[in-house]
Design a protein around this motif. Structure first.
Motif, PDB file in Angstrom:
ATOM      1  N   MET A  70       5.565  16.051  -8.254  1.00 37.87           N
ATOM      2  CA  MET A  70       4.901  15.933  -6.977  1.00 37.87           C
ATOM      3  C   MET A  70       4.128  14.619  -6.861  1.00 37.87           C
ATOM      4  SD  MET A  70       4.809  17.472  -4.237  1.00 37.87           S
ATOM      5  CE  MET A  70       4.091  18.600  -3.120  1.00 37.87           C
ATOM      6  N   ALA A  71       3.657  14.114  -7.970  1.00 36.46           N
ATOM      7  CA  ALA A  71       2.914  12.853  -7.944  1.00 36.46           C
ATOM      8  C   ALA A  71       3.777  11.715  -7.418  1.00 36.46           C
ATOM      9  CB  ALA A  71       2.384  12.525  -9.328  1.00 36.46           C
ATOM     10  N   ASP A  72       5.069  11.763  -7.697  1.00 41.61           N
ATOM     11  CA  ASP A  72       5.942  10.696  -7.225  1.00 41.61           C
ATOM     12  C   ASP A  72       5.930  10.580  -5.709  1.00 41.61           C
ATOM     13  OD1 ASP A  72       6.702   9.835  -9.721  1.00 41.61           O
ATOM     14  OD2 ASP A  72       8.582  10.942  -9.738  1.00 41.61           O
ATOM     15  N   ILE A  73       6.059  11.698  -5.013  1.00 35.18           N
ATOM     16  CA  ILE A  73       6.078  11.644  -3.548  1.00 35.18           C
ATOM     17  C   ILE A  73       4.702  11.249  -3.016  1.00 35.18           C
ATOM     18  CG2 ILE A  73       5.592  14.063  -3.015  1.00 35.18           C
ATOM     19  CD1 ILE A  73       7.910  13.744  -0.874  1.00 35.18           C
ATOM     20  N   ASP A  74       3.642  11.661  -3.697  1.00 32.90           N
ATOM     21  CA  ASP A  74       2.298  11.249  -3.291  1.00 32.90           C
ATOM     22  C   ASP A  74       2.124   9.743  -3.463  1.00 32.90           C
ATOM     23  OD1 ASP A  74       1.625  13.872  -2.666  1.00 32.90           O
ATOM     24  OD2 ASP A  74       0.701  14.247  -4.627  1.00 32.90           O
ATOM     25  N   ASP A  75       2.635   9.212  -4.579  1.00 30.82           N
ATOM     26  CA  ASP A  75       2.584   7.764  -4.809  1.00 30.82           C
ATOM     27  C   ASP A  75       3.406   7.023  -3.762  1.00 30.82           C
ATOM     28  OD1 ASP A  75       0.958   8.162  -7.016  1.00 30.82           O
ATOM     29  OD2 ASP A  75       2.604   7.963  -8.459  1.00 30.82           O
ATOM     30  N   ALA A  76       4.570   7.583  -3.430  1.00 30.26           N
ATOM     31  CA  ALA A  76       5.431   6.967  -2.420  1.00 30.26           C
ATOM     32  C   ALA A  76       4.744   6.962  -1.064  1.00 30.26           C
ATOM     33  CB  ALA A  76       6.770   7.692  -2.341  1.00 30.26           C
ATOM     34  N   ARG A  77       4.052   8.048  -0.741  1.00 29.13           N
ATOM     35  CA  ARG A  77       3.335   8.123   0.544  1.00 29.13           C
ATOM     36  C   ARG A  77       2.232   7.070   0.593  1.00 29.13           C
ATOM     37  NH1 ARG A  77       4.055   8.982   5.590  1.00 29.13           N
ATOM     38  NH2 ARG A  77       5.167  10.884   5.165  1.00 29.13           N
ATOM     39  N   LYS A  78       1.512   6.895  -0.501  1.00 32.09           N
ATOM     40  CA  LYS A  78       0.450   5.874  -0.552  1.00 32.09           C
ATOM     41  C   LYS A  78       1.039   4.477  -0.380  1.00 32.09           C
ATOM     42  CE  LYS A  78      -2.669   8.566  -3.418  1.00 32.09           C
ATOM     43  NZ  LYS A  78      -3.171   8.784  -4.766  1.00 32.09           N
ATOM     44  N   ALA A  79       2.167   4.232  -1.056  1.00 30.88           N
ATOM     45  CA  ALA A  79       2.825   2.928  -0.926  1.00 30.88           C
ATOM     46  C   ALA A  79       3.310   2.719   0.505  1.00 30.88           C
ATOM     47  CB  ALA A  79       3.989   2.823  -1.913  1.00 30.88           C
ATOM     48  N   PHE A  80       3.935   3.749   1.080  1.00 33.73           N
ATOM     49  CA  PHE A  80       4.423   3.652   2.454  1.00 33.73           C
ATOM     50  C   PHE A  80       3.269   3.342   3.405  1.00 33.73           C
ATOM     51  CE2 PHE A  80       5.380   5.319   6.639  1.00 33.73           C
ATOM     52  CZ  PHE A  80       6.646   4.808   6.880  1.00 33.73           C
ATOM     53  N   ASP A  81       2.165   4.052   3.228  1.00 37.67           N
ATOM     54  CA  ASP A  81       1.012   3.842   4.097  1.00 37.67           C
ATOM     55  C   ASP A  81       0.455   2.425   3.975  1.00 37.67           C
ATOM     56  OD1 ASP A  81       1.250   6.431   5.014  1.00 37.67           O
ATOM     57  OD2 ASP A  81      -0.378   7.221   3.768  1.00 37.67           O
ATOM     58  N   ARG A  82       0.574   1.838   2.794  1.00 37.98           N
ATOM     59  CA  ARG A  82       0.124   0.455   2.604  1.00 37.98           C
ATOM     60  C   ARG A  82       1.005  -0.517   3.403  1.00 37.98           C
ATOM     61  NH1 ARG A  82      -1.352  -2.483  -3.110  1.00 37.98           N
ATOM     62  NH2 ARG A  82      -2.227  -4.325  -2.163  1.00 37.98           N
ATOM     63  N   PHE A  83       2.303  -0.217   3.464  1.00 38.05           N
ATOM     64  CA  PHE A  83       3.229  -1.055   4.230  1.00 38.05           C
ATOM     65  C   PHE A  83       3.096  -0.797   5.733  1.00 38.05           C
ATOM     66  CE2 PHE A  83       5.047  -1.711   0.123  1.00 38.05           C
ATOM     67  CZ  PHE A  83       5.790  -2.874   0.198  1.00 38.05           C
ATOM     68  N   ASP A  84       2.837   0.435   6.113  1.00 40.01           N
ATOM     69  CA  ASP A  84       2.733   0.823   7.524  1.00 40.01           C
ATOM     70  C   ASP A  84       1.332   0.508   8.045  1.00 40.01           C
ATOM     71  OD1 ASP A  84       3.034   1.999  10.023  1.00 40.01           O
ATOM     72  OD2 ASP A  84       2.828   4.043   9.274  1.00 40.01           O
ATOM     73  N   ALA A  85       1.093  -0.758   8.311  1.00 36.65           N
ATOM     74  CA  ALA A  85      -0.251  -1.246   8.638  1.00 36.65           C
ATOM     75  C   ALA A  85      -0.857  -0.592   9.878  1.00 36.65           C
ATOM     76  CB  ALA A  85      -0.221  -2.762   8.821  1.00 36.65           C
ATOM     77  N   ASN A  86      -0.051  -0.310  10.889  1.00 40.59           N
ATOM     78  CA  ASN A  86      -0.613   0.253  12.116  1.00 40.59           C
ATOM     79  C   ASN A  86      -0.598   1.780  12.136  1.00 40.59           C
ATOM     80  OD1 ASN A  86       2.053   0.834  12.676  1.00 40.59           O
ATOM     81  ND2 ASN A  86       2.167  -0.387  14.537  1.00 40.59           N
ATOM     82  N   GLY A  87      -0.051   2.383  11.077  1.00 39.20           N
ATOM     83  CA  GLY A  87      -0.095   3.838  10.936  1.00 39.20           C
ATOM     84  C   GLY A  87       0.780   4.618  11.898  1.00 39.20           C
ATOM     85  N   ASP A  88       1.827   3.969  12.431  1.00 37.31           N
ATOM     86  CA  ASP A  88       2.689   4.669  13.393  1.00 37.31           C
ATOM     87  C   ASP A  88       3.851   5.416  12.743  1.00 37.31           C
ATOM     88  OD1 ASP A  88       4.390   2.591  12.691  1.00 37.31           O
ATOM     89  OD2 ASP A  88       4.752   1.906  14.740  1.00 37.31           O
ATOM     90  N   GLY A  89       3.905   5.388  11.401  1.00 35.58           N
ATOM     91  CA  GLY A  89       4.968   6.109  10.702  1.00 35.58           C
ATOM     92  C   GLY A  89       6.240   5.314  10.523  1.00 35.58           C
ATOM     93  N   LEU A  90       6.202   4.037  10.862  1.00 35.57           N
ATOM     94  CA  LEU A  90       7.367   3.164  10.759  1.00 35.57           C
ATOM     95  C   LEU A  90       6.955   1.836  10.139  1.00 35.57           C
ATOM     96  CD1 LEU A  90       8.673   3.756  14.368  1.00 35.57           C
ATOM     97  CD2 LEU A  90       9.661   4.729  12.289  1.00 35.57           C
ATOM     98  N   ILE A  91       7.834   1.278   9.318  1.00 32.62           N
ATOM     99  CA  ILE A  91       7.579  -0.041   8.742  1.00 32.62           C
ATOM    100  C   ILE A  91       8.470  -1.045   9.460  1.00 32.62           C
ATOM    101  CG2 ILE A  91       7.716  -1.483   6.679  1.00 32.62           C
ATOM    102  CD1 ILE A  91       7.308   1.069   5.013  1.00 32.62           C
ATOM    103  N   THR A  92       7.836  -2.072  10.040  1.00 34.56           N
ATOM    104  CA  THR A  92       8.560  -3.157  10.693  1.00 34.56           C
ATOM    105  C   THR A  92       8.745  -4.296   9.692  1.00 34.56           C
ATOM    106  OG1 THR A  92       6.569  -4.294  11.427  1.00 34.56           O
ATOM    107  CG2 THR A  92       7.470  -2.597  12.915  1.00 34.56           C
ATOM    108  N   ALA A  93       9.562  -5.248  10.052  1.00 30.76           N
ATOM    109  CA  ALA A  93       9.759  -6.419   9.198  1.00 30.76           C
ATOM    110  C   ALA A  93       8.449  -7.186   9.031  1.00 30.76           C
ATOM    111  CB  ALA A  93      10.847  -7.320   9.775  1.00 30.76           C
ATOM    112  N   ALA A  94       7.671  -7.289  10.094  1.00 31.03           N
ATOM    113  CA  ALA A  94       6.391  -8.000  10.015  1.00 31.03           C
ATOM    114  C   ALA A  94       5.430  -7.279   9.067  1.00 31.03           C
ATOM    115  CB  ALA A  94       5.774  -8.129  11.401  1.00 31.03           C
ATOM    116  N   GLU A  95       5.399  -5.949   9.140  1.00 30.62           N
ATOM    117  CA  GLU A  95       4.536  -5.180   8.243  1.00 30.62           C
ATOM    118  C   GLU A  95       4.997  -5.315   6.799  1.00 30.62           C
ATOM    119  OE1 GLU A  95       2.856  -1.456  10.843  1.00 30.62           O
ATOM    120  OE2 GLU A  95       4.967  -1.406  10.279  1.00 30.62           O
ATOM    121  N   TYR A  96       6.315  -5.286   6.588  1.00 32.36           N
ATOM    122  CA  TYR A  96       6.860  -5.422   5.236  1.00 32.36           C
ATOM    123  C   TYR A  96       6.486  -6.786   4.656  1.00 32.36           C
ATOM    124  CZ  TYR A  96      10.170  -5.060   1.376  1.00 32.36           C
ATOM    125  OH  TYR A  96      10.730  -5.007   0.124  1.00 32.36           O
ATOM    126  N   LYS A  97       6.682  -7.830   5.461  1.00 35.75           N
ATOM    127  CA  LYS A  97       6.347  -9.191   5.020  1.00 35.75           C
ATOM    128  C   LYS A  97       4.862  -9.292   4.675  1.00 35.75           C
ATOM    129  CE  LYS A  97       5.898 -13.884   6.642  1.00 35.75           C
ATOM    130  NZ  LYS A  97       5.615 -14.674   7.797  1.00 35.75           N
TER     131      LYS A  97
END
Length: 71
Positions: free
Chosen positions: A1-28
């Motif tokens: 379960m820790a893996d998915i929690d870690d993945a969620r934290k990483a995703f949230d770091r990339f998803d700067a505006n918190g809309d649930g989607l990562i754009t190219a600008a956010e990824y960069k």
């Protein structure tokens, strides 16, 4: 379960505006924050496109999780 929690934290770091989607600008931006200043928006979009299963040009958490798991 820790893996998915870690993945969620990483995703949230990339998803700067918190809309649930990562754009190219956010990824960069997230990669620059991690110290990789060589990622351009073109490169970021290519990375997203490689894992974008619905072809909308954005990365959802499910797509991010699948990419992380190597699916």
């Amino acid at each position: 379960m820790a893996d998915i929690d870690d993945a969620r934290k990483a995703f949230d770091r990339f998803d700067a505006n918190g809309d649930g989607l990562i754009t190219a600008a956010e990824y960069k931006s997230a990669m620059a924050q991690l110290g990789d200043f060589n990622v351009t928006e073109t490169v970021a979009q290519a990375v997203i496109n490689a894992h974008d299963t619905n072809s909308d040009g954005l990365l959802t958490f499910d797509e991010f999780w699948s990419a992380r798991k190597g699916e």
